[in-house]
Motif scaffolding. Structure first.
Motif, PDB file in Angstrom:
ATOM      1  N   UNK A 184       7.664  16.114  -2.069  1.00 51.44           N
ATOM      2  CA  UNK A 184       6.677  16.893  -1.322  1.00 51.44           C
ATOM      3  C   UNK A 184       5.417  17.133  -2.144  1.00 51.44           C
ATOM      4  N   UNK A 185       5.601  17.359  -3.433  1.00 50.37           N
ATOM      5  CA  UNK A 185       4.456  17.603  -4.321  1.00 50.37           C
ATOM      6  C   UNK A 185       3.488  16.423  -4.320  1.00 50.37           C
ATOM      7  N   UNK A 186       4.033  15.214  -4.288  1.00 49.11           N
ATOM      8  CA  UNK A 186       3.203  14.016  -4.386  1.00 49.11           C
ATOM      9  C   UNK A 186       3.052  13.279  -3.050  1.00 49.11           C
ATOM     10  N   UNK A 187       3.351  13.952  -1.958  1.00 48.87           N
ATOM     11  CA  UNK A 187       3.307  13.299  -0.652  1.00 48.87           C
ATOM     12  C   UNK A 187       1.916  12.811  -0.269  1.00 48.87           C
ATOM     13  N   UNK A 188       0.884  13.400  -0.832  1.00 49.22           N
ATOM     14  CA  UNK A 188      -0.485  13.010  -0.499  1.00 49.22           C
ATOM     15  C   UNK A 188      -0.942  11.724  -1.171  1.00 49.22           C
ATOM     16  N   UNK A 195       1.925   4.859  -2.279  1.00 45.60           N
ATOM     17  CA  UNK A 195       2.767   4.183  -3.272  1.00 45.60           C
ATOM     18  C   UNK A 195       1.892   3.532  -4.340  1.00 45.60           C
ATOM     19  N   UNK A 196       0.812   2.871  -3.922  1.00 43.51           N
ATOM     20  CA  UNK A 196      -0.081   2.224  -4.892  1.00 43.51           C
ATOM     21  C   UNK A 196      -0.739   3.244  -5.816  1.00 43.51           C
ATOM     22  N   UNK A 197      -1.137   4.385  -5.267  1.00 45.83           N
ATOM     23  CA  UNK A 197      -1.740   5.431  -6.104  1.00 45.83           C
ATOM     24  C   UNK A 197      -0.721   5.975  -7.109  1.00 45.83           C
ATOM     25  N   UNK A 198       0.512   6.165  -6.681  1.00 44.23           N
ATOM     26  CA  UNK A 198       1.562   6.647  -7.587  1.00 44.23           C
ATOM     27  C   UNK A 198       1.777   5.650  -8.726  1.00 44.23           C
ATOM     28  N   UNK A 199       1.829   4.377  -8.381  1.00 50.17           N
ATOM     29  CA  UNK A 199       2.005   3.337  -9.410  1.00 50.17           C
ATOM     30  C   UNK A 199       0.827   3.336 -10.378  1.00 50.17           C
TER      31      UNK A 199
END
Length: 139
Positions: free
Chosen positions: A116-120, A123-127
């Motif tokens: 939930x914290x990183x839902x915004x 997938x590419x941004x997280x990587x």
């Protein structure tokens, strides 16, 4: 100009780190647990039996605090110390059945809170963030 961007990035990173830390503390407190308690149990839950030194390196808790936290968790029956057969100076710590049951209940909920914290972020941004932070964290 380069230096200003580095300084700005540093300040934003520190603020983000503080925000994430507070969020995680709040989430973990729902289980009547402190961050260090959870971190040690989580390491043992996922990695299995570890030495005190290995736990300390994995969860970034200083050695002075480790003994206190381990004592507390052992008193609650969540983990157990076991002497190393090959090296009497080393002690292995392993999660007990009670500790595993607790983490079986808590960890999926904690994982949802982190999601939930990183839902915004995509997938590419997280990587991309993972890659950037790994590079920043390399000495």
């Amino acid at each position: 100009m380069h230096e200003n961007l580095s300084l700005k990035m540093f300040v934003i990173l520190m603020k983000a780190s503080k925000s994430v830390t507070e969020y995680v503390k709040k989430d973990i407190s729902r289980y009547d647990m402190k961050t260090n308690d959870f971190a040690i149990l989580e390491a043992l839950y996922h990695k299995g039996e570890l030495t005190v030194k290995q736990i300390s390196e994995a969860v970034l808790i200083n050695a002075g605090s480790m003994t206190y936290v381990i004592d507390k968790l052992e008193t609650k029956g969540l983990l157990k110390r076991q002497p190393c057969k090959d090296d009497r100076r080393s002690i292995y710590i392993h999660i007990t059945d009670k500790g595993k049951q607790l983490m079986d209940d808590i960890f999926p909920k904690h994982k949802e809170a982190i999601e939930a914290l990183f839902q915004g972020l995509s997938i590419d941004e997280k990587k991309m963030v993972i890659d950037i932070l790994k590079r920043v964290g390399q000495p």
